[in-house]
Design a protein around this motif. Structure first.
Motif, mmCIF file in Angstrom:
data_model
loop_
_atom_site.group_PDB
_atom_site.id
_atom_site.type_symbol
_atom_site.label_atom_id
_atom_site.label_comp_id
_atom_site.label_asym_id
_atom_site.label_seq_id
_atom_site.Cartn_x
_atom_site.Cartn_y
_atom_site.Cartn_z
ATOM 1 N N ALA A 235 0.827 -1.207 0.000
ATOM 2 C CA ALA A 235 0.000 0.000 0.000
ATOM 3 C C ALA A 235 0.859 1.254 0.000
ATOM 4 N N LYS A 236 1.921 1.249 0.795
ATOM 5 C CA LYS A 236 2.801 2.417 0.852
ATOM 6 C C LYS A 236 3.553 2.596 -0.468
ATOM 7 N N ALA A 241 4.052 5.811 -5.379
ATOM 8 C CA ALA A 241 4.156 5.868 -6.837
ATOM 9 C C ALA A 241 3.120 6.811 -7.447
ATOM 10 N N LEU A 242 1.996 7.018 -6.755
ATOM 11 C CA LEU A 242 0.920 7.854 -7.292
ATOM 12 C C LEU A 242 0.956 9.293 -6.789
ATOM 13 N N GLU A 243 1.923 9.627 -5.980
ATOM 14 C CA GLU A 243 1.994 10.980 -5.433
ATOM 15 C C GLU A 243 2.079 12.082 -6.490
ATOM 16 N N TRP A 249 -8.321 10.977 -4.065
ATOM 17 C CA TRP A 249 -7.888 10.097 -2.983
ATOM 18 C C TRP A 249 -7.583 8.701 -3.520
ATOM 19 N N LEU A 250 -6.914 7.910 -2.696
ATOM 20 C CA LEU A 250 -6.683 6.485 -2.917
ATOM 21 C C LEU A 250 -7.430 5.771 -1.802
ATOM 22 N N THR A 271 -0.180 11.123 -0.897
ATOM 23 C CA THR A 271 -1.428 10.783 -1.577
ATOM 24 C C THR A 271 -2.559 10.723 -0.549
ATOM 25 N N PRO A 272 -3.655 11.461 -0.747
ATOM 26 C CA PRO A 272 -4.758 11.396 0.225
ATOM 27 C C PRO A 272 -5.338 9.982 0.300
#
Length: 405
Positions: A235-236, A241-243, A249-250, A271-272
């Motif tokens: 998850a982290k 990677a999506l920041e 949100w994720l 990432t929210p």
């Protein structure tokens, strides 16, 4: 034991009302929608909706043992009565609370009709005239529900291009916020059980997000849902990677039970992170909010305990400056109930709409104008929820073909 069945009885005749019957109807939409009617001796029937899935009609039927004869205007007390009377049945969480949620919504509708006020006014305030929606989307034909179980398409359906095409199509309908599922069948290779993402998995998901964000206009916000699939380290890594993409949100990146693990994930990324839809009552969400284990809280009013219980969650979130965006996979009944609630919450942001593929969704209501316009729903001003069911459409799409029983 506390006795929530002994409410105050001193009230004028026009508010001395009793519940005379409670009925259910299960509709076959993209999910099985549990609708509930509460009939009163005032000639008023309240309509509500509990979260989808099995077991709810049986639990609603059980509540007739102690709810018949009660005053429907005592909405909050009766919600506590259900939990109290069924506490030995697991009633402080799970399906009992789900059933109570739908009954509570029906009680609000009945109370509003009896008192001549819209539900939002009974809840205490109005911050907005319209509620903005985010539309839950899927990559082409990459998602289906059969008998309540998720059925995924072949791996080839989950291409970045398929996601992008759907994003463009739905944004053109007027929705300024979208959500896609980011968990795919490819996550199960090489191991379908351990919840760990490979380097290739993360790269594939990053490519999907990048393609969608490059496709939509800058005013369109996009969230991605992972359905509780991954380990903390995966998850982290995914969130990191999506920041660069400034997501709305994720959502639900790890299983929901361990609050400390959720807090760790949230605090590890820019990432929210959103979660909350499968928790019950305010007690199960307080720690997440108070310890900033979530950036956006997403309780489902038809699951968590009803409108007033969701309001309690929103109040906790407001204290910590956390926005609330309720989860919603309902028919128009539950959706409009959520609209009334969202009108009353100062920290509300977006409400989910998850029925794009149901072409008769709006036909369930008797209306002269569309319910959803430009990705928004106007807050009804008529008494109660302010909606009327089309009984022909209801019967046509009910499981037994008859409607309420």
């Amino acid at each position: 034991m506390r006795d929530y069945a002994t409410g105050g009885t001193n009230r004028p005749p026009d508010r001395d009302v009793e519940i005379t019957d409670i009925r259910t109807c299960v509709l076959e939409g993209n999910f099985e929608w549990n609708l509930i009617e509460v009939e009163t001796d005032a000639g008023v029937i309240g309509i509500g909706e509990a979260y989808r899935g099995g077991g709810v009609p049986e639990l609603v039927e059980y509540t007739k043992r102690f709810l018949l004869g009660e005053n429907p205007l005592d909405v909050e007390r009766l919600g506590r009565l259900i939990v109290q009377e069924m506490s030995g049945h697991g009633g402080t969480t799970g399906k009992v609370v789900t059933a109570a949620s739908g009954i509570e919504i029906a009680l609000w509708d009945a109370a509003g009709k009896i008192l001549g006020l819209p539900v939002y006014q009974l809840l205490g305030s109005k911050y907005r005239d319209e509620v903005r929606l985010y539309c839950d989307c899927h990559a082409g034909e990459a998602y289906a529900v059969e008998d309540g179980a998720t059925a995924y398409a072949d791996v080839g359906a989950y291409t970045p291009e398929a996601y992008a095409r759907e994003a463009e199509r739905v944004a053109e309908m007027g929705f300024s916020a979208l959500k896609f599922d980011l968990d795919t069948p490819a996550d199960n290779d090489p191991d379908p059980f351990n919840g760990r993402l490979t380097r290739e998995d993360v790269a594939r998901k990053r490519a999907i997000v990048e393609r969608v964000m490059d496709t939509v206009d800058s005013h369109v916000e996009v969230a991605f849902d992972c359905h509780w699939d991954y380990t903390v380290e995966s998850a982290k890594r995914l969130a990191h990677a999506l920041e660069p993409f400034d997501l709305l949100w994720l959502e639900d990146v790890i299983p929901p039970e361990n609050m400390d693990a959720q807090i760790e994930v949230t605090k590890a990324t820019r990432t929210p992170i959103a979660t909350g839809e499968n928790r019950f009552r305010v007690h199960e969400l307080t720690k997440l909010v108070s310890e900033h284990g979530v950036d956006v809280i997403t309780p489902d009013p038809t699951t968590v305990g009803g409108l007033i219980e969701t309001r309690r969650v929103a109040d906790r979130a407001l204290e910590q400056y956390v926005p609330i965006s309720p989860h919603n996979v309902c028919s128009p009944v539950g959706t409009v109930a959520c609209v009334h609630l969202c009108a009353t919450l100062p920290n509300f942001d977006l409400l989910e709409f998850h029925a794009l593929e149901v072409d008769w969704w709006e036909d369930l209501l008797v209306r002269e104008t569309p319910l959803i316009e430009d990705g928004r729903i106007a807050v009804p001003e008529a008494p109660g929820l302010g909606i009327e069911l089309d009984r022909t459409v209801l019967a046509e799409h009910s499981l037994d073909g008859r409607g309420f029983q």
